[in-house]
Motif scaffolding. Structure first.
Motif, PDB file in Angstrom:
ATOM      1  N   ILE A  54       1.072  -1.114   0.137  1.00  0.00           N
ATOM      2  CA  ILE A  54      -0.127   0.164   0.096  1.00  0.00           C
ATOM      3  C   ILE A  54       0.189   1.062  -0.147  1.00  0.00           C
ATOM      4  CG2 ILE A  54      -2.050   1.191   0.893  1.00  0.00           C
ATOM      5  CD1 ILE A  54      -2.617  -0.960   2.256  1.00  0.00           C
ATOM      6  N   GLU A  55       1.787   1.045   0.580  1.00  0.00           N
ATOM      7  CA  GLU A  55       2.716   2.585   0.784  1.00  0.00           C
ATOM      8  C   GLU A  55       3.412   2.433  -0.402  1.00  0.00           C
ATOM      9  OE1 GLU A  55       5.691   2.525   4.466  1.00  0.00           O
ATOM     10  OE2 GLU A  55       4.433   1.509   5.152  1.00  0.00           O
ATOM     11  N   ALA A  56       3.793   1.813  -0.647  1.00  0.00           N
ATOM     12  CA  ALA A  56       4.661   2.217  -2.533  1.00  0.00           C
ATOM     13  C   ALA A  56       3.754   2.526  -3.387  1.00  0.00           C
ATOM     14  CB  ALA A  56       4.998   0.536  -2.910  1.00  0.00           C
ATOM     15  N   VAL A  57       2.608   1.972  -3.669  1.00  0.00           N
ATOM     16  CA  VAL A  57       1.223   1.960  -4.376  1.00  0.00           C
ATOM     17  C   VAL A  57       1.186   4.002  -4.079  1.00  0.00           C
ATOM     18  CG1 VAL A  57      -1.330   2.152  -5.600  1.00  0.00           C
ATOM     19  CG2 VAL A  57       0.294   0.173  -4.360  1.00  0.00           C
ATOM     20  N   ILE A  58       1.095   3.994  -2.676  1.00  0.00           N
ATOM     21  CA  ILE A  58       0.496   5.395  -2.997  1.00  0.00           C
ATOM     22  C   ILE A  58       1.450   6.418  -2.869  1.00  0.00           C
ATOM     23  CG2 ILE A  58       0.292   6.835  -0.694  1.00  0.00           C
ATOM     24  CD1 ILE A  58      -1.739   5.161   0.383  1.00  0.00           C
ATOM     25  N   ALA A  59       3.340   6.058  -2.710  1.00  0.00           N
ATOM     26  CA  ALA A  59       4.150   6.562  -3.116  1.00  0.00           C
ATOM     27  C   ALA A  59       4.449   6.591  -5.103  1.00  0.00           C
ATOM     28  CB  ALA A  59       5.752   5.751  -3.156  1.00  0.00           C
ATOM     29  N   GLU A  60       3.285   6.080  -5.578  1.00  0.00           N
ATOM     30  CA  GLU A  60       3.857   7.021  -6.599  1.00  0.00           C
ATOM     31  C   GLU A  60       2.003   6.899  -7.578  1.00  0.00           C
ATOM     32  OE1 GLU A  60       5.869   6.207  -8.791  1.00  0.00           O
ATOM     33  OE2 GLU A  60       7.164   4.638  -7.354  1.00  0.00           O
ATOM     34  N   SER A  61       1.426   6.825  -6.514  1.00  0.00           N
ATOM     35  CA  SER A  61       0.163   8.492  -6.959  1.00  0.00           C
ATOM     36  C   SER A  61       0.343   8.794  -7.153  1.00  0.00           C
ATOM     37  CB  SER A  61      -0.726   8.380  -5.270  1.00  0.00           C
ATOM     38  OG  SER A  61      -2.211   9.142  -5.648  1.00  0.00           O
ATOM     39  N   GLU A  62      -0.780   9.464  -8.022  1.00  0.00           N
ATOM     40  CA  GLU A  62      -1.189  10.855  -8.828  1.00  0.00           C
ATOM     41  C   GLU A  62      -1.436  12.409  -7.918  1.00  0.00           C
ATOM     42  OE1 GLU A  62      -2.602  10.448 -12.301  1.00  0.00           O
ATOM     43  OE2 GLU A  62      -0.834   9.835 -13.078  1.00  0.00           O
ATOM     44  N   ASP A  63      -2.506  10.878  -6.519  1.00  0.00           N
ATOM     45  CA  ASP A  63      -2.104  12.336  -5.836  1.00  0.00           C
ATOM     46  C   ASP A  63      -1.292  12.928  -5.002  1.00  0.00           C
ATOM     47  OD1 ASP A  63      -4.530  13.692  -3.728  1.00  0.00           O
ATOM     48  OD2 ASP A  63      -5.763  12.156  -4.191  1.00  0.00           O
ATOM     49  N   GLU A  64      -1.183  14.108  -4.454  1.00  0.00           N
ATOM     50  CA  GLU A  64       0.195  14.268  -4.256  1.00  0.00           C
ATOM     51  C   GLU A  64      -0.548  14.167  -2.063  1.00  0.00           C
ATOM     52  OE1 GLU A  64       1.174  17.456  -4.987  1.00  0.00           O
ATOM     53  OE2 GLU A  64       2.584  16.784  -7.049  1.00  0.00           O
ATOM     54  N   ALA A  65      -1.986  14.296  -2.345  1.00  0.00           N
ATOM     55  CA  ALA A  65      -2.336  14.495  -0.494  1.00  0.00           C
ATOM     56  C   ALA A  65      -2.607  12.936  -0.239  1.00  0.00           C
ATOM     57  CB  ALA A  65      -3.792  15.449  -1.294  1.00  0.00           C
ATOM     58  N   LEU A  66      -2.436  11.890  -0.914  1.00  0.00           N
ATOM     59  CA  LEU A  66      -3.211  10.742  -0.479  1.00  0.00           C
ATOM     60  C   LEU A  66      -1.809   9.772   0.446  1.00  0.00           C
ATOM     61  CD1 LEU A  66      -4.887   9.045  -0.835  1.00  0.00           C
ATOM     62  CD2 LEU A  66      -3.789   7.567  -2.839  1.00  0.00           C
ATOM     63  N   MET A  67      -0.736  10.019   0.648  1.00  0.00           N
ATOM     64  CA  MET A  67      -0.400  10.194   1.219  1.00  0.00           C
ATOM     65  C   MET A  67      -0.178  10.757   2.646  1.00  0.00           C
ATOM     66  SD  MET A  67       2.556   8.110   1.978  1.00  0.00           S
ATOM     67  CE  MET A  67       3.343   7.559   0.609  1.00  0.00           C
ATOM     68  N   ASP A  68       0.125  11.917   2.376  1.00  0.00           N
ATOM     69  CA  ASP A  68      -0.295  12.413   3.933  1.00  0.00           C
ATOM     70  C   ASP A  68      -1.357  12.101   4.648  1.00  0.00           C
ATOM     71  OD1 ASP A  68       2.380  14.574   3.179  1.00  0.00           O
ATOM     72  OD2 ASP A  68       0.876  15.439   2.167  1.00  0.00           O
ATOM     73  N   ARG A  69      -2.704  11.254   3.924  1.00  0.00           N
ATOM     74  CA  ARG A  69      -3.949  11.301   4.921  1.00  0.00           C
ATOM     75  C   ARG A  69      -3.657   9.568   5.199  1.00  0.00           C
ATOM     76  NH1 ARG A  69      -7.313  11.557  -0.619  1.00  0.00           N
ATOM     77  NH2 ARG A  69      -8.400   9.297   0.639  1.00  0.00           N
ATOM     78  N   LEU A  83      -0.693   8.005   6.177  1.00  0.00           N
ATOM     79  CA  LEU A  83       0.324   8.485   7.208  1.00  0.00           C
ATOM     80  C   LEU A  83      -0.470   9.124   8.806  1.00  0.00           C
ATOM     81  CD1 LEU A  83       3.484  10.056   5.518  1.00  0.00           C
ATOM     82  CD2 LEU A  83       2.889   7.398   6.453  1.00  0.00           C
ATOM     83  N   SER A  84      -1.379   9.652   8.105  1.00  0.00           N
ATOM     84  CA  SER A  84      -2.593  10.324   8.838  1.00  0.00           C
ATOM     85  C   SER A  84      -3.226   9.511   9.846  1.00  0.00           C
ATOM     86  CB  SER A  84      -3.376  11.736   9.165  1.00  0.00           C
ATOM     87  OG  SER A  84      -4.185  11.203   8.249  1.00  0.00           O
ATOM     88  N   GLY A  85      -3.747   8.262   9.026  1.00  0.00           N
ATOM     89  CA  GLY A  85      -4.252   6.907   9.910  1.00  0.00           C
ATOM     90  C   GLY A  85      -5.323   6.884   9.306  1.00  0.00           C
ATOM     91  N   GLU A  86      -5.978   7.577   8.463  1.00  0.00           N
ATOM     92  CA  GLU A  86      -6.873   7.402   7.399  1.00  0.00           C
ATOM     93  C   GLU A  86      -6.653   6.288   6.259  1.00  0.00           C
ATOM     94  OE1 GLU A  86      -9.256   9.583   3.997  1.00  0.00           O
ATOM     95  OE2 GLU A  86      -8.530  10.881   5.158  1.00  0.00           O
ATOM     96  N   THR A  87      -7.971   5.608   6.357  1.00  0.00           N
ATOM     97  CA  THR A  87      -7.997   4.392   6.068  1.00  0.00           C
ATOM     98  C   THR A  87      -8.016   4.510   4.439  1.00  0.00           C
ATOM     99  OG1 THR A  87      -8.612   2.878   8.033  1.00  0.00           O
ATOM    100  CG2 THR A  87      -8.807   2.048   5.433  1.00  0.00           C
ATOM    101  N   VAL A  88      -7.249   4.293   3.350  1.00  0.00           N
ATOM    102  CA  VAL A  88      -7.713   3.795   1.689  1.00  0.00           C
ATOM    103  C   VAL A  88      -8.594   3.128   1.363  1.00  0.00           C
ATOM    104  CG1 VAL A  88      -6.801   4.756  -0.405  1.00  0.00           C
ATOM    105  CG2 VAL A  88      -5.438   5.832   2.149  1.00  0.00           C
ATOM    106  N   ASP A  89     -10.156   3.881   0.282  1.00  0.00           N
ATOM    107  CA  ASP A  89     -10.352   2.584  -0.255  1.00  0.00           C
ATOM    108  C   ASP A  89      -9.490   1.716  -1.201  1.00  0.00           C
ATOM    109  OD1 ASP A  89     -11.335   3.437  -2.596  1.00  0.00           O
ATOM    110  OD2 ASP A  89     -11.317   5.490  -1.699  1.00  0.00           O
ATOM    111  N   THR A  90     -10.015   0.104  -0.918  1.00  0.00           N
ATOM    112  CA  THR A  90      -9.483   0.047  -2.112  1.00  0.00           C
ATOM    113  C   THR A  90      -9.633   0.169  -3.746  1.00  0.00           C
ATOM    114  OG1 THR A  90      -9.525  -2.087  -0.431  1.00  0.00           O
ATOM    115  CG2 THR A  90      -9.161  -2.699  -2.725  1.00  0.00           C
ATOM    116  N   LYS A  91     -10.352   0.067  -3.336  1.00  0.00           N
ATOM    117  CA  LYS A  91     -11.053   1.029  -5.244  1.00  0.00           C
ATOM    118  C   LYS A  91      -9.810   2.010  -5.752  1.00  0.00           C
ATOM    119  CE  LYS A  91     -13.796   2.955  -8.830  1.00  0.00           C
ATOM    120  NZ  LYS A  91     -12.715   3.197  -9.521  1.00  0.00           N
TER     121      LYS A  91
END
Length: 736
Positions: free
Chosen positions: A242-257, A259-267
């Motif tokens: 999950i961390e590797a996928v988020i690191a490559e995400s085009e949504d730059e705010a996703l990693m901050d969310r 790391l703050s404990g927010e659950t990222v949905d599977t889709k």
């Protein structure tokens, strides 16, 4: 990943309205090349996927009874793939053109053709054999052009197979500066009964993103919720993915969310994963194993098909290669548009005893239809025995090949791959375009054949058919270079290796009925005079009637290397009549070509005609030619002859760990190392000058020395004097 798919009306099918629908839309096509070393399991994987999609009725069998790779009899005799083959599949409404390539280094030309025709690559890594140097090099080449890549670990049902260890090996080999870009999407589960080897059979997969178990133990893929202990065991691998996928995400705010404990949905994770794979930023690792007896569902086949259809890019997302006019003038860039100008490329040519010439074609732009007039343009391979050519032809039938089966199709739009029958002038690498708008697509990189194989026709009948048959072979295989050596008069096939040569000779015999015999390759040596000498040529014959009379005397002296031949006339008093002086020179030149000691051409000498005699009746042009040749041979007996050997500049590119072995080997070949320099990360270029006598088999020897990871080029520099011991051996061989 979850169960996300790309759908199309009608679902999967062949020869149906759904099939034609897929063939009309580039976005519903995926062109994928299988890459891996020989024995990695590429063909087996292709058969497993074909079985899963219904293209095969049982393991290894197409619906008409032929196998996936049942095309070339040589492949069956040698028990390995020797050519590119197309395996067309349909999954979830997406047409997948799977390009199965040979893994043996001698057939890298077929691999490069597959890379040219594909938009993404599946690297096949067996869980038993590791990764060879050639596969690492190909990964780097794909990375240089940003080709999307995924990895498949095969042979998981073999003894001692270790999925986790193989994943770590892949991360080390392919991760580069970012090993977190190479991670598994699924973890194999040893939940089934023991196999024949006594080891627990891998019967299922745990999806790290979906959180589901996919069980193959019953022979069918079933999905269920994993128990808590299994989820906890896989938690670390899931978090890492999950961390590797988020690191490559085009949504730059996703990693901050995150790391703050927010659950990222599977889709969201799956969407980001697919986008990262499509642009070549993330390389998922999947697992594969053979289906159990009587089953269609091979372990991991559904997951792999899902990845290919949903995450790999369509041809519309892949820029076509640049194109010019046949004259080399620039033109607007092509786009993968069925309505655009026609631009297609012949990626493979083969001969079929029943159908004739078959051309496997990748369409980059426009639409190709049966009976359509096309312009065939081929340029840039004159050094391989293929002259530049431009001609207009009419396309025959279009088909989709599967083993020996050819399934007719109505059209091929931009992005598709099809076979064209009886396209007479087309050769591998040629461009097909509209006659009114002819194009030339930039060719792909061809490996340079560096192993010479000299051949002779077995009989007069074979000799009569040899030229035409070799023309057909070169049209099929641009990695072959033909040479009729002007010095040794040998017919030489320059090949990529011994296996490549064996296949070429076998094809000549079995397909074209021509038997040729390999003979020892002769390196084109030369001769020169060791010092000055004087020679007398006397040709006097009287046999009744008109006789022959000519006497000439010459001085011979060596010249500096590269000076060539000089002829000087210093005859005084008319000892040799003016009209016969050119005859003496002609005879000397002819003898220079024949040699004076070992039968090799003589170079870098000055011949001075100083005296002679003539007869008013019996002297002639032919007589003085003979006298001139005799005089040169006589001078050689007094001055001595030195043999010259060709020296090549050799540039060897190898991983750093093999540099010492390469340097030592070059020294043993009488090589003079000119220098070394780093190239990229972990590779070194070694430059040396080496006598060509010592590198006749270097293409084979370097492959063994570097475990397939080395590459080299050679270029002629000059001829220079041979050491006496080597020259003595060469002289003895030539006289023998």
């Amino acid at each position: 990943m979850g169960d996300r798919t790309t759908a199309a009306p009608g679902g999967p099918g062949r020869g149906t309205a759904a099939d034609q629908y897929q063939r009309s839309r580039p976005d519903l096509i995926r062109n994928v090349v299988l890459v891996g070393h020989s024995g990695a399991g590429k063909t087996t994987l292709a058969e497993t996927l074909a079985l899963a999609t219904g293209a095969l009725t049982r393991a290894g069998r197409v619906q008409d009874g032929t196998t996936v790779s049942d095309y070339d009899e040589i492949e069956h005799r040698q028990q390995r793939s020797v050519q590119l083959s197309l395996v067309p599949l349909v999954h979830a409404g997406v047409r997948i053109n799977l390009l199965d390539t040979p893994g043996y280094a001698d057939f890298v030309g077929e691999l490069r053709a597959g890379l040219r025709a594909a938009d993404a690559a599946l690297f096949v890594v067996p869980a038993t054999d590791g990764i060879d140097g050639a596969t690492r090099m190909l990964w780097e080449e794909c990375a240089a052009v940003a080709m999307p890549r995924a990895l498949v670990v095969t042979k998981l049902d073999a003894p001692q197979a270790d999925f986790n260890a193989t994943v770590e090996l892949c991360r080390d080999a392919f991760g580069g500066d970012n090993p977190e870009a190479v991670l598994p999407l699924y973890l194999p589960l040893n939940r089934g009964p023991a196999g024949p080897d006594g080891n627990p059979r891998i019967s299922g997969l745990l999806g790290l993103l979906s959180g589901s178990c996919y069980d193959y133990g019953s022979g069918q893929r079933t999905e269920h919720t994993p128990d808590r202990a299994l989820v906890e065991t896989a938690a670390e691998a899931r978090d890492r993915l999950i961390e590797a996928v988020i690191a490559e995400s085009e949504d730059e705010a996703l990693m901050d969310r995150y790391l703050s404990g927010e659950t990222v949905d599977t889709k969201t994770l799956i969407d980001d994963l697919e986008r990262a794979v499509a642009r070549g930023a993330f390389h998922p690792v999947l697992a594969s194993a053979l289906p159990v007896e009587g089953s269609r569902a091979g372990l991991g086949s559904a997951e792999l098909l899902e990845l290919v259809s949903s995450a790999f890019p369509s041809p519309a997302e892949h820029l076509p290669p640049p194109a010019t006019t046949p004259e080399g003038r620039p033109r607007p860039a092509l786009a993968c548009d069925p309505e655009g100008p026609l631009a297609a490329e012949v990626v493979k040519t083969s001969g079929d005893p029943y159908v004739g010439r078959l051309s496997l074609v990748r369409v980059f732009s426009g639409t190709l239809r049966p009976d359509q007039p096309v312009h065939v343009s081929g340029h840039g391979l004159a050094d391989r025995g293929t002259d530049d050519h431009d001609t207009d032809e009419r396309v025959g039938s279009l088909s989709s090949p599967f083993g020996r089966t050819q399934r007719s199709v109505d059209q091929a739009v931009a992005g598709d791959i099809v076979c064209i029958a009886k396209l007479g002038s087309a050769q591998t690498g040629d461009t097909l375009s509209a006659p009114a708008d002819p194009l030339l697509v930039a060719p792909w990189a061809m490996p340079d054949p560096l192993l010479p194989v000299a051949v002779e026709a077995h009989s007069k009948a074979d000799e009569d058919k040899l030229s035409q048959s070799l023309g057909r072979i070169t049209a099929e295989d641009p990695t072959l270079r033909l040479e009729q050596n002007p010095d040794t008069h040998q017919l030489v096939l320059w090949c990529l290796g011994e296996a490549h040569a064996d296949v070429l000779l076998e094809r000549l015999r079995s397909r074209y009925g021509v038997q040729v015999d390999p003979v020892p390759y002769t390196v084109p040596l030369r001769e020169t005079f060791a010092g000055t000498g004087h020679g007398r040529g006397r040709h006097v014959k009287q046999s009744g009637g008109h006789g022959q009379f000519a006497i000439c005397e010459i001085d011979v002296e060596p010249l500096p290397p590269g000076s060539g031949f000089e002829f000087v006339d210093r005859v005084v008093g008319g000892a040799v009549p003016r009209q016969f002086i050119p005859s003496v020179e002609k005879g000397v030149r002819a003898q220079l070509l024949r040699g004076v000691s070992a039968g090799f051409p003589v170079v870098d000498v000055r011949v001075t005609l100083v005296d002679g005699k003539a007869h008013s009746v019996d002297s002639s042009d032919a007589a003085f030619q003979t006298a001139g040749a005799l005089a040169l041979r006589d001078a050689a007996s007094t001055a001595g002859v030195r043999l010259l050997e060709p020296v090549a500049e050799v540039r060897v590119l190898v991983p750093d760990e093999y540099v010492g072995a390469v340097l030592s080997d070059l020294s043993s070949r009488r090589g003079r190392v000119q220098g070394t320099e780093p190239v990229g990360t972990g590779r070194t270029l070694v430059r040396a000058e080496v006598p060509e006598l010592e590198i006749v088999r270097y293409a084979v020897d370097l492959r063994s020395l570097s475990h397939g990871a080395g590459d080299f080029t050679r270029a002629y520099v000059r001829h220079e004097a041979m050491p006496e011991a080597v020259a003595a051996r060469a002289l003895a061989e030539s006289q023998g």
